[in-house]
Design an enzyme around this catalytic site. Sequence first.
Site, PDB file in Angstrom:
ATOM      1  N   CYS A  75       0.825  -1.208   0.000  1.00  0.00           N
ATOM      2  CA  CYS A  75       0.000   0.000   0.000  1.00  0.00           C
ATOM      3  C   CYS A  75       0.858   1.257   0.000  1.00  0.00           C
ATOM      4  O   CYS A  75       0.497   2.283  -0.590  1.00  0.00           O
ATOM      5  CB  CYS A  75      -0.951  -0.007   1.190  1.00  0.00           C
ATOM      6  N   HIS A 240      -1.234   0.234   7.747  1.00  0.00           N
ATOM      7  CA  HIS A 240      -1.831   0.360   6.423  1.00  0.00           C
ATOM      8  C   HIS A 240      -1.823   1.823   6.007  1.00  0.00           C
ATOM      9  O   HIS A 240      -2.015   2.714   6.828  1.00  0.00           O
ATOM     10  CB  HIS A 240      -3.263  -0.189   6.456  1.00  0.00           C
ATOM     11  N   ASN A 265      -9.082   3.986   0.343  1.00  0.00           N
ATOM     12  CA  ASN A 265      -8.431   2.768   0.815  1.00  0.00           C
ATOM     13  C   ASN A 265      -7.956   1.966  -0.391  1.00  0.00           C
ATOM     14  O   ASN A 265      -8.771   1.557  -1.214  1.00  0.00           O
ATOM     15  CB  ASN A 265      -9.425   1.944   1.639  1.00  0.00           C
TER      16      ASN A 265
END
Length: 519
Positions: A75, A240, A265
């Site tokens: 990510c 994250h 996201n």
Amino acid sequence: MRAGRGETPAPARELFRDAAFPASDSSLFSNLSTPLAQFREDITWRRPQEICAAPRLFPDEPWEGQVKQGLLGDCWFLCACAALQKGRHLLDQVIPPGQPSWSDQTYRGSFTCRVWQFGHWVEVTTDDRLPCLAGRLCFSRCQREDVFWLPLLEKVYAKVHGSYEHLWAGQVADALVDLTGGLAERWNLKDLAGSSGQRDRPGGQEHRSCHQLLHLKDQCLISCSVLSPRAGARELGEFHAFLVSDLRELRAQDGQGILLLRIQNPWGRRCWQGLWREGGEGWSRVDPAEESELLSQLQEGEFWVEEEEFLREFDEVTIGYPVTETGHLQSLYTGKVLCHTRALPGAWVKGQSAGGCRNNSGFPSNPKFWLRVSEPSEVFVAVLQRPRMCRADGAGRARALVGDDRTSWSPASFPGKDYQAVGLHIWKVPAGGESPGAAPLLLQEPLLSCVPHRYAQEVSRLCLLPPGAYRIVPSTYLPDTEGAFTVTIATKIDRPSIHSQEMLGQCLQEVSVMAVMKT
């Protein structure tokens, strides 16, 4: 067209196969230490034209190229990739224009990108065979799965790092440096939430706030991360990284101001049950027309949060400095183009210049850089360390990285990165004070210290410096830890600088730099 009778069919074009990064387990895995290992027997490699009927490199509409995360915990890299969509000049720098598409006669199955590596752009070429599960891309993809700039760039970045598995967990700031050739700044949101509005420290910038992001959203990549475990963190994911895709300032029906942040996201789902979810009670405070407009803007994986929620639920913001079309950094605070830049090499050498942090008596032996500022100036100082090409691990490192916690795999088992914990310190030299040879650095408090002691490629600070002489000292956390680095100093200057450099003492032990800079 079929060949006529007696004619020999034209030979099929032989497509490039990258022997240095083959379509095999050696390119996927480093030590089978991540959850990726469970798919080892199921991953196949396919070229884009074997995945869809009409592959494209870039989308027709911006939303079609929106990044989406796959099975890989990268990510941090995908958030940095979104920075390339802020300006065509950034995308063209990393993905050179004019590469053959899959329908061209000149297509040969190769793909070239540029990656910024320790001070210069490096061209990296690989083939376009991509890891798949059940015929679909198993790692990154765009919102439209027939758009391939993102998975191909991810493959190039995996080649630079040695394997896809080496991309599991990292720093958004590091990837921003690699993809823009610029620099990044990190804000601790817990400090932001508890600050009282004064200057954050001498030599630093004015008080930071989420409202500053309003002026940066169109020109900067803004990412936010969840690092610390907390009750209910599974909703967002621990370790994250997310994108801040928009900010809006609204006026509530009672007249109070409301700052909303739109969060994306990379997992591709909204996973948010806060006050500003669809149907949430937060919307009762604003006009229904504004509610309808803002909710209609949400793409897959996006949600709105209010400033108070944002400061409470997220730990850190990373902001990439704007890079102009001429390749210069632009200040986050004043908009000035920092067009005068010097990159100065140095090294920590065991027994000579690897003094460790300020808790160690050997700290004064660290390399020293000398800077003279002639007028009040906005100066960016960064320490960019060269990878050590060795592996280490530890729970302290894991806390400094963002990756993916969607399995029971422990963050402490993140594959080690090649960087050590470092710090950056700046002292102002009193007028008529000590000579460069004297170094009572343990007795004086620095003007500022950036000492995250994190495992990252770069540590930096933008300073507001009054006229005078300054000593810049990069340090490692532990003494006798060797490494090479570059100190970058950038500011705006309206006339040529007077620049000289001399080596003091043993080679690489001390570097003295005198520069006259004017804004």
